[in-house]
Design a protein around this motif. Sequence first.
Motif, PDB file in Angstrom:
ATOM      1  N   UNK A   1      19.020 -54.935  12.855  1.00 55.71           N
ATOM      2  CA  UNK A   1      19.390 -54.115  14.032  1.00 55.71           C
ATOM      3  C   UNK A   1      20.155 -52.864  13.615  1.00 55.71           C
ATOM      4  N   UNK A   2      21.078 -53.071  12.658  1.00 55.52           N
ATOM      5  CA  UNK A   2      21.863 -51.905  12.208  1.00 55.52           C
ATOM      6  C   UNK A   2      20.954 -50.907  11.521  1.00 55.52           C
ATOM      7  N   UNK A   3      20.015 -51.408  10.715  1.00 53.17           N
ATOM      8  CA  UNK A   3      19.085 -50.479  10.068  1.00 53.17           C
ATOM      9  C   UNK A   3      18.229 -49.747  11.102  1.00 53.17           C
ATOM     10  N   UNK A   4      17.741 -50.528  12.132  1.00 57.60           N
ATOM     11  CA  UNK A   4      16.945 -49.864  13.196  1.00 57.60           C
ATOM     12  C   UNK A   4      17.792 -48.817  13.921  1.00 57.60           C
ATOM     13  N   UNK A   5      19.012 -49.215  14.246  1.00 59.88           N
ATOM     14  CA  UNK A   5      19.900 -48.250  14.935  1.00 59.88           C
ATOM     15  C   UNK A   5      20.161 -47.039  14.065  1.00 59.88           C
ATOM     16  N   UNK A   6      20.338 -47.286  12.741  1.00 55.30           N
ATOM     17  CA  UNK A   6      20.576 -46.174  11.830  1.00 55.30           C
ATOM     18  C   UNK A   6      19.359 -45.256  11.760  1.00 55.30           C
ATOM     19  N   UNK A   7      18.165 -45.889  11.672  1.00 54.40           N
ATOM     20  CA  UNK A   7      16.942 -45.065  11.649  1.00 54.40           C
ATOM     21  C   UNK A   7      16.781 -44.305  12.970  1.00 54.40           C
ATOM     22  N   UNK A   8      17.050 -44.989  14.140  1.00 52.16           N
ATOM     23  CA  UNK A   8      16.978 -44.276  15.436  1.00 52.16           C
ATOM     24  C   UNK A   8      17.974 -43.147  15.505  1.00 52.16           C
ATOM     25  N   UNK A   9      19.192 -43.393  14.964  1.00 54.48           N
ATOM     26  CA  UNK A   9      20.208 -42.343  14.969  1.00 54.48           C
ATOM     27  C   UNK A   9      19.772 -41.171  14.106  1.00 54.48           C
ATOM     28  N   UNK A  10      19.148 -41.497  12.932  1.00 56.44           N
ATOM     29  CA  UNK A  10      18.642 -40.428  12.065  1.00 56.44           C
ATOM     30  C   UNK A  10      17.544 -39.638  12.764  1.00 56.44           C
ATOM     31  N   UNK A  11      16.636 -40.380  13.482  1.00 58.58           N
ATOM     32  CA  UNK A  11      15.555 -39.678  14.219  1.00 58.58           C
ATOM     33  C   UNK A  11      16.154 -38.805  15.332  1.00 58.58           C
ATOM     34  N   UNK A  12      17.142 -39.368  16.072  1.00 62.64           N
ATOM     35  CA  UNK A  12      17.793 -38.574  17.131  1.00 62.64           C
ATOM     36  C   UNK A  12      18.500 -37.373  16.550  1.00 62.64           C
ATOM     37  N   UNK A  13      19.110 -37.546  15.378  1.00 66.73           N
ATOM     38  CA  UNK A  13      19.788 -36.425  14.736  1.00 66.73           C
ATOM     39  C   UNK A  13      18.800 -35.343  14.341  1.00 66.73           C
ATOM     40  N   UNK A  14      17.640 -35.807  13.779  1.00 62.37           N
ATOM     41  CA  UNK A  14      16.608 -34.807  13.429  1.00 62.37           C
ATOM     42  C   UNK A  14      16.106 -34.084  14.700  1.00 62.37           C
ATOM     43  N   UNK A  15      15.864 -34.841  15.801  1.00 59.27           N
ATOM     44  CA  UNK A  15      15.430 -34.217  17.058  1.00 59.27           C
ATOM     45  C   UNK A  15      16.484 -33.239  17.576  1.00 59.27           C
ATOM     46  N   UNK A  16      17.745 -33.639  17.481  1.00 64.49           N
ATOM     47  CA  UNK A  16      18.825 -32.752  17.925  1.00 64.49           C
ATOM     48  C   UNK A  16      18.875 -31.496  17.088  1.00 64.49           C
ATOM     49  N   UNK A  17      18.698 -31.654  15.738  1.00 66.11           N
ATOM     50  CA  UNK A  17      18.696 -30.457  14.896  1.00 66.11           C
ATOM     51  C   UNK A  17      17.520 -29.557  15.233  1.00 66.11           C
TER      52      UNK A  17
END
Length: 406
Positions: free
Chosen positions: A361-377
């Motif tokens: 779950x933490x890895x999925x959340x981390x990957x989702x956070x990374x994807x959201x960060x890329x989308x935000x950038x």
Amino acid sequence: MGVLISGLDNDACAALFEAYWPHQQLHWATPDEFLRQAETPLPKTDIGAVQTLLWLYLPPWMLQTSAYRGGDSEAVGLGLARWYQQQRAALALRRTLGERMLLVNAERVTGMQLAAQLGLPKSQEHSLNGQLAPQAERPFSDAMGLGLAKLFEWSLPQYWDLFEDLEASAWLPRGDPLFRRDLEPVSVAGLEALLAHLQQGLRAPQLRSSLDQSTALATSLRDRLQETETALKREQEALAELRQQLKSRVAELEEQLEQRESARAAMAAERDSLQTALADEHGRLLERERELAELHGALAQAKQEAAEAQREAIEAERKATDAQAALAAQEAAQQAENAEAAARAQALTEDKQRLQAELHEIRDAHEGQLAANRELRARLARSTETLDRARVQLCRQLARAGLGVS
């Protein structure tokens, strides 16, 4: 005692009497009204307050330069005929009314003299009128008057006859009446002056035509100027409206720019917040990984302990064969211990599975956070690009607006 005045128009009477006009005892009437009132007999009750009738006249040649100045030949002819008719009627009334009616040549008396003759009160304000001397002693002092008088003598002698009858019956404070015999030959200088006047009169139609053309041109220019002023006013109003629209547009663009700057600052703050949250999540993930490593170590230790416990159990079973009786009690204890070790192993296995699920779950959340960060950038990059294009477009519009205003 009231005085009814006629023969000349109201302005001429006012100019003659000057400071005495208007006066409560002086009443002006048109020639027709004057003649109608003069022919109406007074009632017996008015015998004690007989009204004085004053008829003012001018020589017929004075009509050209006074009442009919600027008129055409037909108007002058009508004026002469009217003068002849009115003077004959006034002369006939004078013969009928006698002293009640006063005939006066307006050229040869002053308002002061007439006021004294009519019994008007004399005051210091009116004393200046006595200094204005009429042309009593020099009736034909100018070449124009003498020439016109001679012309009437040659072409219209009946007018001279009527004028001499008026002069013979008129009231005159001093001097002699004017008759044809008083006419003198025109001098050379007077004739030259008369010819100059005639030449100017012959040029009058041309000058009047030029004046009419100039007046028409001035009217046209005035109309064009008015139209130009109206158009200029409309242009100024349109320019003012355009400037107002431009100011409104600039204010709107500035507001939009401020909003975009605010949005950009908010997005930057959100980006910083997300980066901070991502760092926090990353720290928590590292903590979870550390805890998971500790759990793996504990699990390995538990397995090792279980293996040792199993070896001890085998050893105990082997020993139990030798001392079954002695191990009866130990076997029960060992079974209990084994059950406890199995429970501990089962618990460790469940903890391991739970930690693995949390790790996923933490890895999925981390990957989702990374994807959201890329989308935000990516959104920040697109917003920055859009904001730069809007700033360039705003600068261009302001530059064009500046050129239009100047």
